[in-house]
Design an enzyme around this catalytic site. Structure first.
Site, short mmCIF file in Angstrom:
data_model
loop_
_atom_site.label_atom_id
_atom_site.label_comp_id
_atom_site.label_asym_id
_atom_site.label_seq_id
_atom_site.Cartn_x
_atom_site.Cartn_y
_atom_site.Cartn_z
N ASP A 12 0.86 -1.17 0.00
CA ASP A 12 0.00 0.00 0.00
C ASP A 12 0.91 1.23 0.00
OD1 ASP A 12 -2.37 1.64 0.44
OD2 ASP A 12 -1.70 1.80 2.52
N ASP A 14 -0.26 5.14 0.87
CA ASP A 14 -0.58 6.09 1.93
C ASP A 14 -0.70 5.40 3.28
OD1 ASP A 14 -0.67 8.13 0.08
OD2 ASP A 14 -2.84 8.07 -0.16
N ASP A 190 -1.50 -0.73 5.97
CA ASP A 190 -1.92 -0.27 7.28
C ASP A 190 -3.40 -0.47 7.55
OD1 ASP A 190 -3.47 2.74 7.14
OD2 ASP A 190 -2.49 2.00 5.33
#
Length: 234
Positions: A12, A14, A190
């Site tokens: 990922d 961001d 995240d």
């Protein structure tokens, strides 16, 4: 640690590599005073505005992940909701503020600690790919300004593909395009819903990046709090 040897690693962007909250905070702080929001909100500090915006932005991105709101709705609501919560008429929000924010923020280069070091290490051993729910123009700017694009063989942006994580279709598309097998792949992100459970649901092992050290859910097997840990794991 994993049942199968890994060949392809999907990241990922961001909140995993690119420190969204820190970059957003810097951008909003600059614009808060440029647009005299200290007078508008009667708050000499930008802290409350940024904290309120951050909560709203995270909530709205959760809705966007599942297709419940559109890109324009997300961008409008995160500031209008913040104005409303702070007791100011959202009609007073200057549109130029957002345009400047969208220009300034993606050019920021704050990354999580050990990002370049870890990606450089992994790129020598694995095929690295990126899957982001971010918007095309912002993702491309972030990758260029932070010198991150060089690590990834494929960059999958949900806005381009037409489906967001955790939709299985974006993971299947990424696997097929990368010529990767689910059992030999790994997702690192995240977001428990979009990244971790999204990957697990299509048979891809996942590592939860948890720099804020929130409690790990029971259905998540693997977790790190610093990207550098990946060098020991992989």
């Amino acid at each position: 640690m994993f049942n199968h040897e890994k060949k392809d690693i999907f990241f990922d962007l961001d909140h995993t590599i690119w420190d969204f909250d820190k970059n957003a905070e810097e951008s909003l702080h600059e614009l808060y005073f440029k647009y005299k929001f200290d007078n508008l909100f009667n708050q000499a500090s930008s802290t409350r505005f940024i904290e309120t915006y951050t909560i709203n932005n995270h909530r709205l991105w959760g809705l966007y992940h599942h297709g419940k709101i559109s890109k324009p709705e997300l961008r409008k609501a995160r500031f209008s909701d913040t104005f409303t919560e702070l007791g100011v008429d959202p009609k007073l929000f200057p549109e130029q503020f957002e345009q400047e924010y969208l220009t300034i923020c993606p050019q920021k280069t704050n990354l999580f600690p050990n990002a370049h070091e870890t990606l450089s290490y992994l790129a020598e051993k694995y095929n690295l790919h990126l899957i982001s729910n971010g918007f095309k123009e912002a993702c491309e700017t972030k990758l260029e300004k932070s010198n991150l694009g060089r690590y990834f063989k494929n960059i999958f942006i949900s806005e381009v593909i037409g489906v967001n994580k955790p939709d299985p279709r974006i993971f299947h598309f990424a696997l097929e395009t990368a010529n990767a097998q689910a059992q030999q792949s790994l997702m690192i992100g995240d977001n428990l819903d979009a990244d971790i459970r999204g990957a697990l649901n299509v048979g891809i092992d996942a590592i939860f990046f948890n720099p804020n050290v929130v409690e790990k859910p029971k259905d998540v097997s693997h977790m790190i709090i610093d990207l550098k840990e990946l060098q020991a794991i992989l």
